[in-house]
Motif scaffolding. Structure first.
Motif, PDB file in Angstrom:
ATOM      1  N   UNK A   1      -8.324  -4.398 -24.826  1.00 22.62           N
ATOM      2  CA  UNK A   1      -9.382  -4.168 -23.838  1.00 22.62           C
ATOM      3  C   UNK A   1      -9.377  -5.244 -22.758  1.00 22.62           C
ATOM      4  N   UNK A   2      -9.626  -4.839 -21.536  1.00 17.96           N
ATOM      5  CA  UNK A   2      -9.681  -5.759 -20.397  1.00 17.96           C
ATOM      6  C   UNK A   2     -10.579  -5.144 -19.333  1.00 17.96           C
ATOM      7  N   UNK A   3     -11.609  -5.856 -18.964  1.00 16.16           N
ATOM      8  CA  UNK A   3     -12.550  -5.348 -17.973  1.00 16.16           C
ATOM      9  C   UNK A   3     -11.968  -5.406 -16.568  1.00 16.16           C
ATOM     10  N   UNK A   4     -12.003  -4.302 -15.821  1.00 12.55           N
ATOM     11  CA  UNK A   4     -11.503  -4.322 -14.446  1.00 12.55           C
ATOM     12  C   UNK A   4     -12.380  -5.202 -13.548  1.00 12.55           C
ATOM     13  N   UNK A   5     -11.744  -5.861 -12.592  1.00 17.28           N
ATOM     14  CA  UNK A   5     -12.430  -6.611 -11.547  1.00 17.28           C
ATOM     15  C   UNK A   5     -12.521  -5.696 -10.329  1.00 17.28           C
ATOM     16  N   UNK A   6     -13.680  -5.124 -10.092  1.00 21.43           N
ATOM     17  CA  UNK A   6     -13.803  -4.102  -9.070  1.00 21.43           C
ATOM     18  C   UNK A   6     -13.510  -4.612  -7.660  1.00 21.43           C
ATOM     19  N   UNK A   7     -13.647  -5.904  -7.432  1.00 19.17           N
ATOM     20  CA  UNK A   7     -13.311  -6.423  -6.102  1.00 19.17           C
ATOM     21  C   UNK A   7     -11.809  -6.333  -5.843  1.00 19.17           C
ATOM     22  N   UNK A   8     -11.004  -6.338  -6.911  1.00 20.35           N
ATOM     23  CA  UNK A   8      -9.563  -6.161  -6.747  1.00 20.35           C
ATOM     24  C   UNK A   8      -9.155  -4.712  -6.945  1.00 20.35           C
ATOM     25  N   UNK A   9      -9.712  -4.069  -7.952  1.00 19.61           N
ATOM     26  CA  UNK A   9      -9.285  -2.718  -8.279  1.00 19.61           C
ATOM     27  C   UNK A   9      -9.683  -1.705  -7.213  1.00 19.61           C
ATOM     28  N   UNK A  10     -10.754  -1.938  -6.501  1.00 20.61           N
ATOM     29  CA  UNK A  10     -11.197  -0.986  -5.488  1.00 20.61           C
ATOM     30  C   UNK A  10     -11.433  -1.742  -4.184  1.00 20.61           C
ATOM     31  N   UNK A  11     -10.693  -1.373  -3.154  1.00 18.56           N
ATOM     32  CA  UNK A  11     -10.847  -2.007  -1.849  1.00 18.56           C
ATOM     33  C   UNK A  11     -10.748  -0.958  -0.758  1.00 18.56           C
ATOM     34  N   UNK A  12     -11.082  -1.352   0.471  1.00 18.89           N
ATOM     35  CA  UNK A  12     -11.015  -0.460   1.621  1.00 18.89           C
ATOM     36  C   UNK A  12      -9.977  -0.976   2.604  1.00 18.89           C
ATOM     37  N   UNK A  13      -9.405  -0.056   3.356  1.00 17.21           N
ATOM     38  CA  UNK A  13      -8.395  -0.418   4.346  1.00 17.21           C
ATOM     39  C   UNK A  13      -8.493   0.532   5.538  1.00 17.21           C
ATOM     40  N   UNK A  14      -8.569  -0.043   6.729  1.00 14.69           N
ATOM     41  CA  UNK A  14      -8.580   0.769   7.931  1.00 14.69           C
ATOM     42  C   UNK A  14      -7.150   1.187   8.276  1.00 14.69           C
ATOM     43  N   UNK A  15      -6.994   2.449   8.655  1.00 13.35           N
ATOM     44  CA  UNK A  15      -5.687   3.006   8.993  1.00 13.35           C
ATOM     45  C   UNK A  15      -5.726   3.466  10.445  1.00 13.35           C
ATOM     46  N   UNK A  16      -4.675   3.173  11.181  1.00 14.38           N
ATOM     47  CA  UNK A  16      -4.607   3.601  12.579  1.00 14.38           C
ATOM     48  C   UNK A  16      -4.569   5.123  12.672  1.00 14.38           C
ATOM     49  N   UNK A  17      -4.853   5.627  13.853  1.00 11.10           N
ATOM     50  CA  UNK A  17      -4.897   7.060  14.057  1.00 11.10           C
ATOM     51  C   UNK A  17      -3.556   7.729  14.233  1.00 11.10           C
ATOM     52  N   UNK A  18      -2.469   6.988  14.173  1.00 16.76           N
ATOM     53  CA  UNK A  18      -1.144   7.570  14.292  1.00 16.76           C
ATOM     54  C   UNK A  18      -0.912   8.578  13.162  1.00 16.76           C
ATOM     55  N   UNK A  19      -0.263   9.722  13.452  1.00 17.71           N
ATOM     56  CA  UNK A  19      -0.079  10.749  12.413  1.00 17.71           C
ATOM     57  C   UNK A  19       0.627  10.252  11.149  1.00 17.71           C
ATOM     58  N   UNK A  20       1.522   9.265  11.282  1.00 15.65           N
ATOM     59  CA  UNK A  20       2.269   8.769  10.129  1.00 15.65           C
ATOM     60  C   UNK A  20       1.628   7.537   9.495  1.00 15.65           C
ATOM     61  N   UNK A  21       0.495   7.088  10.054  1.00 14.37           N
ATOM     62  CA  UNK A  21      -0.081   5.825   9.591  1.00 14.37           C
ATOM     63  C   UNK A  21      -0.550   5.904   8.139  1.00 14.37           C
TER      64      UNK A  21
END
Length: 426
Positions: free
Chosen positions: A75-95
């Motif tokens: 057993x190992x408790x997840x660290x949600x600050x690492x396991x779940x994050x946000x990232x902005x992606x550019x509007x380019x079709x392949x971004x």
């Protein structure tokens, strides 16, 4: 004491293969990209949402430690600050695809549960994406389906609660005749084929990661018309695309059967959220050569019939869970030597509509891994009206990045040759 099975040699071989990879493209990460329509959610709220479901998902709260007979789930408790994050992606079709490829190469800490979720936003004006990644040694496709249903399904499923201790005496046992028949089938497909060994184009650890999608209705119609399963249609069109590519790029794969490794799910209801793989990777030889795709479907259906047998699945389950560990290790080692590794193809249907709060999932793009020595690995996911396929292709195969488009063309060819349902209009 853990209420679920210990790591098996099938789990550990994925860890070893990743360690031997010469490039991070050949790591053992799998997952899915969920495309949602709606407002970009708050990151803190997403972390709270996932945290609230962890008790029913031990595959998210355990790590694989040790090796060989000493391997175990801890057993190992997840660290949600690492396991779940946000990232902005550019509007380019392949971004968005670029962001997914980069995320697949990021290093992960060994002591943390092997999964993460990234909220990707900015690439569209009316939605966002959730990238879910995990390690194939810890979760298989059925695990991923369970996680998605538990986190984003309309209601929790009964089998998503912690797995009770298994009573081995209640597991069905195959008769001698079925065991003999299944064993002979496995042995017949165990010979070395060396189809993908080439001195001019030796396999590498660099991978193309490509997607292609088609309307699911066409696959369903072709399956009904051909008396086949959707998985039969999918395998048929994948092999058809490979044979079309091989005519010019890989002549040794023309005019011969194409060996394909297919995972057979042997997970029981009480193991539904347990960590580890509960699948038996079994080889079938699908019809190669040049032929109309509808004829290939008929011949494929005959080959895959053994995989649909409940008795055969019982034998595979017994091999995975009851063979002495030393024998199972020998079986896994023998199936992963050069000359036996080949294409891997899997299929997953997500049957429940998924959402996160008011945002609805409208498409799911799967992500497959392609370990060293495997020339091509594909996984298909059908969700609502779309079947999306992820292709992980060894970059050493000349021109193989054309296979996704060839697959789409094969689906189009098959659906055009499918008669309309009785009473319907063309």
């Amino acid at each position: 004491m853990n209420p679920f099975p210990a790591p098996s040699p099938a789990d550990l071989v994925l860890v070893k293969a990743e360690q031997l990879a010469e490039h991070p493209d050949a790591n053992a990460r799998i997952g899915a990209v969920l495309h949602l329509t709606g407002a970009v959610p708050d990151l803190a709220g997403l972390r709270e949402h996932v945290t609230a479901h962890l008790d029913g998902l031990p595959c998210l709260t355990h790590v694989l430690t040790g090796n060989g007979p000493t391997a175990q789930w801890m057993p190992a408790g997840p660290d949600m600050t690492w396991h779940i994050r946000a990232q902005h992606v550019d509007g380019d079709p392949q971004a968005l695809e670029t962001a997914v490829r980069l995320a697949l190469r990021e290093p992960w800490p060994e002591e943390a549960p092997a999964w993460r979720m990234i909220l990707l936003h900015g690439h569209v004006s009316d939605g966002f994406a959730l990238l879910y990644l995990t390690h194939h040694a810890v979760q298989d496709g059925a695990n991923i389906g369970t996680v998605l249903d538990a986190l984003f399904g309309p209601r929790p499923l009964p089998e998503q609660f912690p797995a009770p201790a298994r009573d081995a005496s209640r597991t069905p046992r195959a008769g001698l005749r079925q065991t003999t028949r299944s064993t002979l089938t496995l042995l017949r497909h165990a010979r070395r084929h060396r189809l993908w060994q080439s001195t001019s184009h030796p396999l590498s650890s660099r991978r193309h990661l490509l997607w292609a999608d088609v309307p699911a209705a066409g696959l369903r119609a072709a399956a009904r018309a051909g008396g086949a399963s959707i998985n039969d249609v999918y395998l048929t069109t994948v092999v058809h695309a490979i044979t079309q590519w091989a005519k010019d790029a890989w002549p040794r794969a023309t005019g011969t059967a194409i060996p394909v490794m297919v995972p057979v799910n042997v997970r029981t209801p009480d193991e539904v959220a347990a960590p580890g793989n509960r699948l038996f990777l079994t080889r079938i030889d699908l019809p190669g050569g040049t032929m109309p795709v509808h004829r290939r479907l008929a011949r494929t259906r005959a080959v895959t019939s053994v995989l649909k047998s409940a008795g055969h699945k019982t034998v595979l389950r017994a091999a995975l869970t009851r063979l002495p560990r030393r024998l199972l290790q020998l079986l896994v080692d023998a199936s992963t030597v050069p000359g036996r590794l080949t294409i891997c193809a899997s299929y997953l249907a997500v049957r429940q509509p998924l959402h996160y709060r008011e945002a609805a999932v409208h498409r799911i793009d799967p992500i497959m891994c392609c370990p060293p020595g495997v020339p091509l690995a594909v996984v298909a996911t059908t969700y609502e009206d779309t079947t999306s396929v992820s292709f992980r292709i060894d970059a050493a195969l000349p021109g193989a990045d054309s296979i996704p488009e060839r697959w789409r063309q094969a689906v189009t060819e098959l659906t055009r040759s499918t008669p309309p349902p009785q009473g319907g209009t063309p």
